[in-house]
Design a protein around this motif. Sequence first.
Motif, PDB file in Angstrom:
ATOM      1  N   ASP A 264      -5.292  -0.169  23.370  1.00 38.88           N
ATOM      2  CA  ASP A 264      -4.111   0.412  22.734  1.00 38.88           C
ATOM      3  C   ASP A 264      -3.898   1.848  23.184  1.00 38.88           C
ATOM      4  O   ASP A 264      -2.758   2.302  23.301  1.00 38.88           O
ATOM      5  CB  ASP A 264      -4.258   0.349  21.211  1.00 38.88           C
ATOM      6  N   ALA A 265      -4.970   2.586  23.434  1.00 36.60           N
ATOM      7  CA  ALA A 265      -4.827   3.967  23.890  1.00 36.60           C
ATOM      8  C   ALA A 265      -4.344   4.039  25.336  1.00 36.60           C
ATOM      9  O   ALA A 265      -3.655   4.993  25.714  1.00 36.60           O
ATOM     10  CB  ALA A 265      -6.157   4.701  23.749  1.00 36.60           C
ATOM     11  N   HIS A 266      -4.687   3.031  26.147  1.00 37.99           N
ATOM     12  CA  HIS A 266      -4.403   3.076  27.581  1.00 37.99           C
ATOM     13  C   HIS A 266      -3.284   2.120  27.986  1.00 37.99           C
ATOM     14  O   HIS A 266      -3.175   1.774  29.167  1.00 37.99           O
ATOM     15  CB  HIS A 266      -5.684   2.761  28.361  1.00 37.99           C
ATOM     16  N   ILE A 267      -2.484   1.693  27.033  1.00 39.28           N
ATOM     17  CA  ILE A 267      -1.303   0.850  27.292  1.00 39.28           C
ATOM     18  C   ILE A 267      -1.709  -0.439  27.995  1.00 39.28           C
ATOM     19  O   ILE A 267      -1.128  -0.836  29.010  1.00 39.28           O
ATOM     20  CB  ILE A 267      -0.214   1.603  28.080  1.00 39.28           C
ATOM     21  N   GLN A 268      -2.737  -1.080  27.442  1.00 38.11           N
ATOM     22  CA  GLN A 268      -3.193  -2.375  27.933  1.00 38.11           C
ATOM     23  C   GLN A 268      -3.131  -3.380  26.785  1.00 38.11           C
ATOM     24  O   GLN A 268      -3.020  -3.020  25.620  1.00 38.11           O
ATOM     25  CB  GLN A 268      -4.625  -2.280  28.473  1.00 38.11           C
ATOM     26  N   LEU A 269      -3.233  -4.658  27.117  1.00 32.86           N
ATOM     27  CA  LEU A 269      -3.185  -5.710  26.111  1.00 32.86           C
ATOM     28  C   LEU A 269      -4.538  -6.395  26.009  1.00 32.86           C
ATOM     29  O   LEU A 269      -4.967  -7.047  26.967  1.00 32.86           O
ATOM     30  CB  LEU A 269      -2.108  -6.747  26.459  1.00 32.86           C
ATOM     31  N   PRO A 270      -5.242  -6.258  24.876  1.00 33.05           N
ATOM     32  CA  PRO A 270      -6.515  -6.966  24.730  1.00 33.05           C
ATOM     33  C   PRO A 270      -6.292  -8.460  24.537  1.00 33.05           C
ATOM     34  O   PRO A 270      -5.244  -8.875  24.024  1.00 33.05           O
ATOM     35  CB  PRO A 270      -7.123  -6.339  23.470  1.00 33.05           C
ATOM     36  N   GLU A 271      -7.252  -9.250  24.943  1.00 35.06           N
ATOM     37  CA  GLU A 271      -7.214 -10.690  24.718  1.00 35.06           C
ATOM     38  C   GLU A 271      -7.993 -10.962  23.437  1.00 35.06           C
ATOM     39  O   GLU A 271      -9.221 -10.935  23.418  1.00 35.06           O
ATOM     40  CB  GLU A 271      -7.832 -11.432  25.909  1.00 35.06           C
ATOM     41  N   TRP A 272      -7.270 -11.251  22.347  1.00 34.91           N
ATOM     42  CA  TRP A 272      -7.912 -11.320  21.039  1.00 34.91           C
ATOM     43  C   TRP A 272      -8.858 -12.498  20.900  1.00 34.91           C
ATOM     44  O   TRP A 272      -9.746 -12.489  20.045  1.00 34.91           O
ATOM     45  CB  TRP A 272      -6.853 -11.335  19.931  1.00 34.91           C
ATOM     46  N   SER A 273      -8.715 -13.504  21.748  1.00 30.33           N
ATOM     47  CA  SER A 273      -9.666 -14.616  21.703  1.00 30.33           C
ATOM     48  C   SER A 273     -11.035 -14.196  22.229  1.00 30.33           C
ATOM     49  O   SER A 273     -12.020 -14.919  22.062  1.00 30.33           O
ATOM     50  CB  SER A 273      -9.141 -15.815  22.488  1.00 30.33           C
ATOM     51  N   ASP A 274     -11.128 -13.014  22.867  1.00 29.65           N
ATOM     52  CA  ASP A 274     -12.400 -12.490  23.351  1.00 29.65           C
ATOM     53  C   ASP A 274     -13.061 -11.574  22.329  1.00 29.65           C
ATOM     54  O   ASP A 274     -14.049 -10.899  22.644  1.00 29.65           O
ATOM     55  CB  ASP A 274     -12.195 -11.691  24.654  1.00 29.65           C
ATOM     56  N   TYR A 275     -12.557 -11.554  21.119  1.00 31.43           N
ATOM     57  CA  TYR A 275     -12.975 -10.568  20.112  1.00 31.43           C
ATOM     58  C   TYR A 275     -14.493 -10.540  19.921  1.00 31.43           C
ATOM     59  O   TYR A 275     -15.160 -11.568  19.807  1.00 31.43           O
ATOM     60  CB  TYR A 275     -12.327 -10.877  18.771  1.00 31.43           C
ATOM     61  N   GLN A 276     -15.033  -9.310  19.867  1.00 26.86           N
ATOM     62  CA  GLN A 276     -16.413  -9.097  19.450  1.00 26.86           C
ATOM     63  C   GLN A 276     -16.473  -7.739  18.759  1.00 26.86           C
ATOM     64  O   GLN A 276     -15.800  -6.793  19.162  1.00 26.86           O
ATOM     65  CB  GLN A 276     -17.378  -9.119  20.636  1.00 26.86           C
TER      66      GLN A 276
END
Length: 458
Positions: A264-276
């Motif tokens: 979120d700080a670097h204007i990227q999209l995390p893949e929430w299915s990879d959550y840890q």
Amino acid sequence: MDDHSTAGLSSETDAATGARLGRRRFLQLAGGAAAVGAVAWRGRLLLPEAAVAADLPPDLALGGTDGWMYLPPTPAIPPFHPDVLAPDGLTTYIFGFRNVTGMTTLQRSAQKNHAQHSAPLFWVDQFDPDHPVDFRVQLTNLGLALRPDLFDAHTVHWHGFRNVIPFFDGEPSGSVAVPSGRSFTYVYRPRDPGTYMYHCHVEDVEHVQMGMTGLVFVRPLQDGNTTLYPSGRYLYNDGDGSTGFDREFAMFLSEVWAEAHWADAHIQLPEWSDYQADFTLLNGRVYPDTLAPNGSIDPFHPVHDADGDLIAPAGHPNLKYQPHSSLVTCQPGERVALRFANLGFREQAMSLAGIRMRVVGRDATPMRGRDGTDTSYETETLNIGPGESYDVVFTAPAHTGGSGTSGQGYDTYLLYNRAYTRSNNLAPGGFGGQATEVRVHPAGALSPQQYPNEWAVQ
């Protein structure tokens, strides 16, 4: 409209003319209809008090924005943690709520980029039909300083609040979401005592993980009755003093996935299915920072500097935006209430080594059967699922001479998450997770507690 809430509208459209219907015009219409007890508006009947709900001052004012917090730099998780964009002394980008109660307009606007984690703890009195008073929370969306490209709306969703009308529920598909630069007042009639949570419900997987979460509880009508328990303070309307306590401490459980915060700080999209969960937090901190002093935690009399910014806990400038301590202090024979709430995404197992806890409430519901049967139970470990809360009471054991450092003379008991990776985050030295201490001081060493989580050491 049910009687659990009243409406808090600032303006709408006049159905007859198509023009904007301002507060003054709306109040004029409502006043003219008072003789019949309600005003018809857009085909709905509004109670007379609904007309003035938004014009009454809020009991609590929150600002939604972004900011930075501190987590131990080890274990390092390159490139996600520590974040190279973080200001000196801080490590992790967050979204969050700030307490802006009583601030001037200038001070309030200056809180953009000064979010805190966890969100301000607050409490309300149970609604009394004989003395009806609603509780109002104003939310101002201050916007995101680091991400001006985002126009995320925010809401306050009081998780588990019973019978709230959809208008004030904070779930954006069925209620109002607050756009950037705007304010909205939520109105509540809290009829059920116990411990709850609140959070932003817009893109809630992201906003909850980013830190827009906090703990709220409702004090019972029984409070003030000293015949059932000497302090006159209770978790529930028990009728027998079984939930009475002398001191209370909130224990809010949350998590940080470092990659998502970095993204979120670097204007990227995390893949929430990879959550840890890389870090598990207790009141927004990790051990041993959980033992550090409180910042400003009285929600109705917040302390801040001349610009409205938070003042760091004494000796801990890096915890400026994490003001809630988790240290429990008590004296022999005192009854201590612990309010647990979990808004992480994983089950936690909080254990109090050497002291038995009695579970007297779960999810803001007293442990009593329909026929009044006592279903409370004792345990040393609580398994707390995501979105659950527990109210427990323990009696402080006798003071044995003190295991505290520097001659403090208190006995120490460990309150921690039994899941190994949650209790220490795999950091060197075993530090960094959901752990704190219960310190039993000699009789007479503590002054009475004025508000939750106060240490009260004389």
